[in-house]
Design an enzyme around this catalytic site. Sequence first.
Site, PDB file in Angstrom:
ATOM      1  N   TYR A 120     -12.660  -1.702  13.040  1.00 55.78           N
ATOM      2  CA  TYR A 120     -13.156  -0.452  12.472  1.00 55.78           C
ATOM      3  C   TYR A 120     -14.626  -0.224  12.753  1.00 55.78           C
ATOM      4  O   TYR A 120     -15.052   0.914  12.913  1.00 55.78           O
ATOM      5  CB  TYR A 120     -12.983  -0.445  10.938  1.00 55.78           C
ATOM      6  N   GLN A 178       0.801  -1.225   0.000  1.00 54.82           N
ATOM      7  CA  GLN A 178       0.000   0.000   0.000  1.00 54.82           C
ATOM      8  C   GLN A 178       0.837   1.280   0.000  1.00 54.82           C
ATOM      9  O   GLN A 178       0.320   2.342  -0.339  1.00 54.82           O
ATOM     10  CB  GLN A 178      -0.958  -0.018   1.198  1.00 54.82           C
ATOM     11  N   HIS A 212       1.122  -9.301   4.533  1.00 52.63           N
ATOM     12  CA  HIS A 212      -0.058  -8.413   4.524  1.00 52.63           C
ATOM     13  C   HIS A 212      -0.593  -8.396   3.086  1.00 52.63           C
ATOM     14  O   HIS A 212      -0.395  -7.434   2.333  1.00 52.63           O
ATOM     15  CB  HIS A 212       0.330  -7.018   5.009  1.00 52.63           C
ATOM     16  N   ARG A 247       3.771   0.011  12.981  1.00 51.46           N
ATOM     17  CA  ARG A 247       3.477  -1.304  12.401  1.00 51.46           C
ATOM     18  C   ARG A 247       3.587  -1.208  10.883  1.00 51.46           C
ATOM     19  O   ARG A 247       2.939  -0.369  10.259  1.00 51.46           O
ATOM     20  CB  ARG A 247       2.064  -1.762  12.805  1.00 51.46           C
ATOM     21  N   PHE A 296      -7.321   7.086   4.277  1.00 49.71           N
ATOM     22  CA  PHE A 296      -7.336   6.790   5.709  1.00 49.71           C
ATOM     23  C   PHE A 296      -6.231   7.521   6.475  1.00 49.71           C
ATOM     24  O   PHE A 296      -6.085   7.340   7.676  1.00 49.71           O
ATOM     25  CB  PHE A 296      -7.116   5.279   5.934  1.00 49.71           C
ATOM     26  N   ASN A 326      -7.659  -5.941  14.110  1.00 52.76           N
ATOM     27  CA  ASN A 326      -7.961  -4.751  13.320  1.00 52.76           C
ATOM     28  C   ASN A 326      -9.442  -4.486  13.517  1.00 52.76           C
ATOM     29  O   ASN A 326     -10.275  -5.331  13.187  1.00 52.76           O
ATOM     30  CB  ASN A 326      -7.684  -4.984  11.832  1.00 52.76           C
ATOM     31  N   GLU A 359      -5.024  -2.092  14.016  1.00 52.76           N
ATOM     32  CA  GLU A 359      -5.530  -1.099  13.060  1.00 52.76           C
ATOM     33  C   GLU A 359      -6.854  -0.552  13.582  1.00 52.76           C
ATOM     34  O   GLU A 359      -7.698  -1.312  14.060  1.00 52.76           O
ATOM     35  CB  GLU A 359      -5.830  -1.722  11.681  1.00 52.76           C
ATOM     36  N   TRP A 400      -4.698   3.288  11.622  1.00 48.19           N
ATOM     37  CA  TRP A 400      -4.597   3.080  10.183  1.00 48.19           C
ATOM     38  C   TRP A 400      -5.097   4.352   9.529  1.00 48.19           C
ATOM     39  O   TRP A 400      -6.274   4.651   9.622  1.00 48.19           O
ATOM     40  CB  TRP A 400      -5.420   1.870   9.716  1.00 48.19           C
ATOM     41  N   ASN A 436      -1.526 -10.961   8.259  1.00 49.07           N
ATOM     42  CA  ASN A 436      -2.582  -9.976   8.472  1.00 49.07           C
ATOM     43  C   ASN A 436      -3.912 -10.493   7.928  1.00 49.07           C
ATOM     44  O   ASN A 436      -4.014 -10.868   6.755  1.00 49.07           O
ATOM     45  CB  ASN A 436      -2.231  -8.664   7.753  1.00 49.07           C
ATOM     46  N   GLU A 437      -4.909 -10.515   8.785  1.00 46.70           N
ATOM     47  CA  GLU A 437      -6.294 -10.784   8.418  1.00 46.70           C
ATOM     48  C   GLU A 437      -6.507 -11.985   7.494  1.00 46.70           C
ATOM     49  O   GLU A 437      -7.064 -11.841   6.394  1.00 46.70           O
ATOM     50  CB  GLU A 437      -6.906  -9.541   7.750  1.00 46.70           C
TER      51      GLU A 437
HETATM   52  C1  FCB Z   1      -7.776  -3.551   6.608  1.00 44.11           C
HETATM   53  C2  FCB Z   1      -6.435  -3.848   5.932  1.00 44.11           C
HETATM   54  C3  FCB Z   1      -5.615  -2.607   5.673  1.00 44.11           C
HETATM   55  C4  FCB Z   1      -6.453  -1.457   5.189  1.00 44.11           C
HETATM   56  C5  FCB Z   1      -7.652  -1.246   6.085  1.00 44.11           C
HETATM   57  C6  FCB Z   1      -8.526  -0.080   5.687  1.00 44.11           C
HETATM   58  O1  FCB Z   1      -8.657  -4.616   6.385  1.00 44.11           O
HETATM   59  O2  FCB Z   1      -5.679  -4.706   6.750  1.00 44.11           O
HETATM   60  O3  FCB Z   1      -4.607  -2.968   4.766  1.00 44.11           O
HETATM   61  O4  FCB Z   1      -6.797  -1.641   3.886  1.00 44.11           O
HETATM   62  O5  FCB Z   1      -8.437  -2.411   6.115  1.00 44.11           O
END
Ligand code: FCB
Length: 528
Positions: free
Chosen positions: A342, A52, A154, A109, A483, A340, A418, A467, A199-200
């Site tokens: 949100y 990214q 990631h 991070r 972001f 993470n 995040e 993030w 990651n995720e």
């Molecule tokens: C998460 C991702 C990160 C970014 C955020 C907004 O799912 O890990 O890379 O894109 O969303």
Amino acid sequence: MMKVLDTKLCLVLSVLCSVHFLVQFSHGGEDTIHRSQFPEGFLFGTSTSSYQIEGAYLEDGKGLTNWDVFSHTPGKIKHNDNGDIADDHYHRYLEDIELMSSLGVNAYRFSISWARILPRGIYGGINAKGIMFYNKIIDNLLLRGIEPFVTMHHHDLPQELEERYGGWLSPLIKRDFVHFAKICFESFGDRVKYWTTINEPNLFTEMAYVRGTYPPGHCSPPFGNCSVGNSDAEPLIAMHNALLSHAMAVHLYRNHFQAKQGGTVGIIANTFMYEPLRDEECDRLAADRALAFIIAWVFDPLVFGDYPIEMRNILGSRLPRFSSNEKSLIKGSLDFIGMNHYSTLYVKDCSCSACSSACSPAGDHAIRGFLETTGFRDGIPIGDLTGMPRFFVVPRGMEKIVDYMKTRYPNMPLFITENGYSAPPKQDAALHDFLQDFDRMKFHKAYLAALLRAIRKGADVRGYFIWSLMDNFEWVDGYGTRFGLYYVKRQTLERIPKISVKWFSSFLNFSTLTLENDLSKQDLKEQI
Ligand code: FCB
């Protein structure tokens, strides 16, 4: 007479309201938070990932990744954006580290691009220039008192591994991932104390193999119409291989590096909070099932040694099984949990005919746990809208998800790896609109206040990462979704601080927030 009185009353009330708002915002409001209220040694940082921000996609020996190839395929990414240049962090890392240093964070991070270190995965040699790049980042962070918090994978994978054996769908990925992890521990482990393997996995397996919107773009009906894929089986297989890859890397670290290097290893999941759509038992159970199918899917195996019972009950033999050796390998293979977080969504049950009216074909599917998620109840959003269709501003969700993790995984240290905000799109937005990001600032204050409530109830949370440090390539949304704390001008790649930079650095650098150091009076007036 009455009218004059009304007008005067309105005037007085509106002045009172503004003053109240100003005072609340800066001093005593419920959301007033101070760094000093967080536990001793708490990490406050910003978060990014290699694809990214780095750019330099073919420079200094880096190999092609799945995202390089995918983003170059017309129609896959909004406006056909790609990460070829991204934020050019590869050349501007020093400037970016200076930005973080002036913010006052004590952690950063970031992720390592696998293909920059091993351009062809296990099928080729180590790229010394890749190692050098991350050495420079780590050394410069440490020089400024910033703790490196490193993710190994990631979303970006050497393309060769995708082409040779199908990437995460093949058990061969385990050997490759451990090879990569070993090189990371050997090269950087003397200085890196916080590692996360992947990651995720719960998000990338969904995007890559259920919906087909991330590489390699696999899916099948009713989830999508891709030329390849099986949405019922592939996400489960990819997750199985990811969890075992994680566990093998942790095993290696614990046996060969941890005693000498003294670091810790975790994994990061995407963790939405879920609330029942209707005040009915079946929706309450569906919300619990959503947590199990999406979050416990990652952590139950790594903490307890097997998939959640909620998944096994519904998926039966379609859910892969761990052999007894594998169970002992994965059980306890976590030093900490990375989350993470949100947003929060509503959940509607699709399993019982009594209350599952009108579920979509996807919601009716076992792989989804017979449930459907939505951000709206009777047309009203669960929280303020953002720039992402499924992200709403729901600060209470932060407290609830941390409570859930604390209860399901007692004694596990947690990091919020995040948390961030992108504004809803605005027609003809000018630079000024992006820089006056009061909504981002309010978002972080409210989410941090919710996190603090969870910590006060006993959750062992050790860090919080915003993030993101700067606007960057937001996967399929390209560069339009921002972001960052810093605005990145696409033409010049100049980094420009948004208002939230002022707020975050005041928060980090002053133990008590006052009107003067929270935000300037002018900033507050502009908001009112
Ligand atoms: C998460 C991702 C990160 C970014 C955020 C907004 O799912 O890990 O890379 O894109 O969303």
